[in-house]
Design an enzyme around this catalytic site. Structure first.
Site, short mmCIF file in Angstrom:
data_model
loop_
_atom_site.label_atom_id
_atom_site.label_comp_id
_atom_site.label_asym_id
_atom_site.label_seq_id
_atom_site.Cartn_x
_atom_site.Cartn_y
_atom_site.Cartn_z
N ARG A 59 -22.15 46.10 119.59
CA ARG A 59 -22.03 45.23 118.43
C ARG A 59 -23.32 44.99 117.67
O ARG A 59 -23.35 44.22 116.73
CB ARG A 59 -21.39 43.90 118.82
N ASP A 92 -5.16 36.07 130.23
CA ASP A 92 -6.25 36.88 129.69
C ASP A 92 -6.78 36.30 128.38
O ASP A 92 -7.13 37.05 127.47
CB ASP A 92 -5.78 38.34 129.49
N ASN A 151 -9.62 36.55 118.45
CA ASN A 151 -10.31 37.23 119.53
C ASN A 151 -11.80 37.26 119.24
O ASN A 151 -12.28 36.46 118.44
CB ASN A 151 -9.71 38.63 119.73
N TRP A 152 -12.52 38.22 119.80
CA TRP A 152 -13.99 38.22 119.73
C TRP A 152 -14.57 38.38 118.33
O TRP A 152 -15.70 38.00 118.08
CB TRP A 152 -14.55 39.34 120.60
#
Lengths: 562, 292
Positions: free
Chosen positions: A164, A338, A424-425
């Site tokens: 990233r 999760d 999410n991320w």
């Protein structure tokens, strides 16, 4: 080119010292007893020239300039995680004139491109895939150097081929690697300064996140929480030497505080809680905020890890100097869906519900938007921003009130959000001008079994949105629904917002777009022609503002048509 | 790429090369895989040259080469009646075992004779010699005092411009992998005559901008429309061609050219011995700074 006066080329012409000492060498050469004299001269060169190495970088004035609005100096631009840039040359009224300036294509073609480039003083530094890094002239996209990291093999198969991006400090760039190293490169040339092993006693599952630099510490965590073999940890390295300063295990060992949330077995050794994204930092409080992933060893079957499983699915407030844990907040105790908490903890100083407060905001994968007091971790607000059925709400003490029917079972339990989560991320952003946080959200439900999961089980296909969350009460003020090809498939493209009153976002199909940050009206869009699995950024150089996004195999930048 | 993967890829590449050569050498049909298999069953030579980088072996291999091969492939192995071996794919990139087999068995159907009377170890000596010629990283170690060389590298100022093990300046290329990509003869030439071949990306230039600015540094990249220059203070200057009045580029290296005079022979030898140890496989030597 030879100097017109001396007929000599300017070999070492950077500083007076060095020119003088080079002359000394020349004098030494000219005389017959050159041997020892030359040695003296050469020593003089060596003594006087060390300045060459770090030449011109230490000035505080320049450091100041680096902090200026033009630059984007870390994954989230700055330590707040807001991804807000004050630049306003590109704004609501002229965004229609935004056109492509240049593109840069990656070679070799990586599996995934998740990086946010950083820009300092007109130089762009980015990574692509898991091994490639480069520096570009940010005005033309022409390469200055290129670094292809030859990683160490980890058994069979292709390692996680994504990354990233960089962190930067002085003339050093830091990058996590697919073989679990932290490497430092010289920002001027891309040459390798050092590489430090992140994992030693653990199996390696890659360090894919962009590191964060706080003073003389470089912080980076690891991925692999779903492997059933990892005990998560966050590492801090000395930014100069690459030596490890401390390691914090996100799953406590028996006897350590938090270990009472694990059974009296070896489950903690594979307890997951991987801190696989980049944290944020508040210099005034001297606190790092680092989010952690879901617990293990099994994601969907928590029967062999009774308890809350600290510090999984949490945010940890820590001291950067020694990794001391000051407070923690667990979003999803004993997670069995999760739902990593690896979303950016966004730090905002704002008037919150009538009081000036230092808050931490997180739009969590479990579909709740949280507001915490970041001085002490006090829970202030938790409201859903995406479709959810797993909790009846969050009680005032910050604990979710569970819906027992959503707990994974042998026959399967229906629950929202699905495995991909409410988000999410990929990065959210916050605009102090609107008080809104912009999140790529997903309304989706699935069936969770102890052994796995499936999606789209209630006959309603999942839907993707960009949502603007009012941080005062967690309500969605506006949303942009994705349609057609982009409507369902999970979108890992983040947002960025600017002083020009804009919010930039993208889609899985490859559309890069901008909307009015107040209203969500889409004002501009561009098809990059490849999946966008990254978050946008903006910078300015020599009076011109640019916007950049990584898309599949390349990087695109835009600016106003002159 | 990983070492392990590299071998895997080399293997695939080699299998391809071998397939190709099979086509043009006719009946010769040993593929890499079977060469390896054979070695595992104990009936063939070791898959790796046991003498790699051994100076004595290279010397012995050179002798054998002169006696047996030079007549066809030339005194310097750069080709005469038969092909240039320094440029040969099999020599430059094939596996040790593949070259061994060609030498031992010859290439049936061509003039290339088998060396049936040579001992296995002698064949490896010839392999060492040929690899040493064609592969920079397989040169025999350079004689000289490595520690003295390391000290000189700092003392005579090389480290002011060159980085080794993360220490040193940024003006010249990092030298961590220099011996893996250049022979010691080439390195010697770099040190003694830096201007004879200036590396792309390190050429000294002066740009006179239309607005009167004078920008001096190393030309890192350029195209029809723009120029990127690294200045001595580590900052970059980016110029549009249309903003440049004159761009003077020097044919001389930015590296001092006096080391031939200032260094004594043994000092140079020590430096070369030190540089010869700089073969870190984890430092990329593809400096490619151009767009693809």
């Amino acid at each position: 080119m030879p100097d017109p006066r001396t007929g000599r080329r300017p070999t070492v012409s950077a500083s007076v010292h060095c020119r003088v000492s080079v002359r000394a060498v020349w004098l030494a050469r000219a005389v017959p007893w050159a041997g020892p004299a030359a040695a003296v001269g050469l020593v003089a060169l060596a003594v006087l020239c060390p300045g060459l190495r770090a030449a011109g970088f230490d000035g505080t004035a320049r450091e100041e300039r680096h902090r200026a609005a033009d630059n984007w100096l870390s994954y989230d631009r700055d330590n707040t995680g807001q991804r807000f840039s004050p630049l306003d040359q590109i704004n609501r009224s002229n965004i229609g004139d935004l056109v492509v300036q240049w593109a840069y294509q990656f070679h070799p073609v990586p599996l995934r491109s998740e990086a946010t480039p950083i820009v300092r003083d007109g130089v762009m530094y980015a990574t692509a895939g898991g091994t490639l890094a480069f520096a570009l002239d940010a005005t033309t996209g022409r390469a200055l150097w290129r670094f292809d990291y030859p990683f160490e093999a980890q058994g069979r198969g292709r390692p996680p081929d994504w990354n990233r991006g960089f962190a930067i400090s002085g003339q050093r760039l830091y990058m996590g690697t697919v073989d679990c190293h932290l490497v430092a490169l010289d920002a001027r040339t891309g040459s390798l300064l050092w590489k430090s092993l992140i994992t030693e006693e653990q199996p390696c599952f890659a360090a894919t996140s962009a590191p964060l630099v706080v003073r003389n510490r470089v912080l980076i965590g690891v991925r692999g929480g779903d492997t059933g073999r990892l005990r998560g940890f966050l590492d801090a390295f000395d930014s100069e030497t690459g030596e490890r300063a401390w390691r914090y295990y996100t799953v406590p060992a028996p006897g350590d505080s938090g270990s009472e949330t694990w059974p009296d077995t070896d489950a903690w050794k594979a307890g997951g809680a991987a801190p696989w994204t980049t944290g944020t930092y508040d210099p005034a409080l001297d606190l790092l905020y680092w989010p952690t992933g879901n617990p293990g060893p099994k994601d969907f079957d928590g029967r062999n890890r009774e308890g809350d499983n600290l510090y999984s699915a949490s945010v940890l407030a820590m001291r950067p100097d020694d990794g001391e844990l000051v407070w923690h907040y667990q979003f999803t105790p004993h997670d069995e869906h999760d739902w990593d908490a690896n979303e950016t903890p966004v730090l905002v100083d704002a008037e919150w519900q009538g009081q000036p407060r230092k808050v931490l905001l997180q739009a969590n994968r479990n579909a709740f938007f949280y507001v915490l007091d970041r001085t002490n971790g006090e829970f202030l607000l938790g409201e859903p921003f995406a479709r959810q059925t797993w909790a009846k709400g969050i009680s005032p003490d910050g604990r979710p009130i569970l819906n027992p029917e959503a707990i994974p079972s042998l026959q399967g339990a229906f629950a929202c959000p699905d495995i991909h989560g409410g988000t999410n991320w990929h990065a959210p952003s916050y605009n102090p001008g609107t008080g809104l946080m912009y999140v790529t959200a997903r309304d989706g439900c699935g069936v969770y079994y102890r052994t796995g999961h499936s999606i789209d089980h209630d006959g309603r296909p999942a839907r993707q949105f960009v949502r603007a969350i009012d941080i005062q009460d967690g309500t969605t003020r506006w949303e942009i629904p994705f349609l057609g090809d982009e409507a369902q498939e999970i979108n890992h493209a983040g947002t960025m917002t600017t002083g020009g009153g804009l919010v930039f976002f993208s889609s899985r199909v490859g559309n890069f777009a901008a909307a009015d940050a107040r209203t969500g009206e889409v004002l501009w869009h561009f098809n990059t022609g490849g999946t966008i699995r990254a978050s946008p950024m903006t910078y300015a150089f020599q009076g011109r503002q640019y916007v950049a996004i990584v898309s599949k195999n390349g990087l695109f930048t835009f600016a106003l048509h002159p | 790429m990983t070492l392990r993967e590299m071998t895997a890829w080399t293997r695939i590449g080699l299998a391809g090369a071998v397939l190709l050569s099979t086509v043009w050498v006719g009946s010769w049909t040993i593929c890499e895989a079977s060469a390896q298999d054979a070695s595992f069953t104990g009936s063939g030579p070791a898959p790796k040259n046991p003498l790699s980088r051994d100076a004595a072996a290279v010397q012995a291999g050179r002798g054998l080469y002169q006696q047996r091969c030079a007549v066809c492939h030339g005194q310097d192995a750069r080709g005469s009646m038969a092909s240039n071996l320094v440029r040969s794919r099999i020599v430059a990139r094939g596996s040790d075992a593949a070259l061994f087999r060609i030498l031992a068995r010859g290439i049936p159907g061509t003039e290339m004779p088998p060396q049936a009377d040579l001992e296995e170890i002698q064949v490896w000596q010839v392999v060492s010699y040929l690899h040493g010629l064609a592969r920079p990283g397989l040169q025999p170690p350079v004689r000289g005092d490595v520690d003295a060389g390391r000290e000189l590298f700092r003392a005579v100022g090389c480290s002011g411009c060159h980085r080794v093990d993360g220490e040193g300046g940024f003006w010249g290329p990092a030298l961590d992998s220099i011996a893996a990509r250049k022979t010691s003869e080439q390195i010697r030439a770099d040190v003694l005559e830096p201007s004879s071949k200036v590396i792309e990306g390190f050429r000294s230039v002066v740009a006179q901008a239309a607005d009167g600015r004078r920008i001096e540094g190393l030309l890192k990249n350029q195209d029809t429309f723009s120029v990127q220059i690294l200045a001595r203070d580590g900052t970059y200057a980016f110029l549009a061609r249309s903003d440049i009045r004159v761009l003077e580029s020097s044919s001389e290296s930015a590296m001092p050219d006096y080391y031939g005079q200032t260094l004594r022979d043994e000092q140079l030898q020590d430096l070369l011995a030190f540089l010869d140890r700089q073969r870190d496989p984890f430092v990329p030597f593809d400096r490619g700074f151009q767009n693809y």
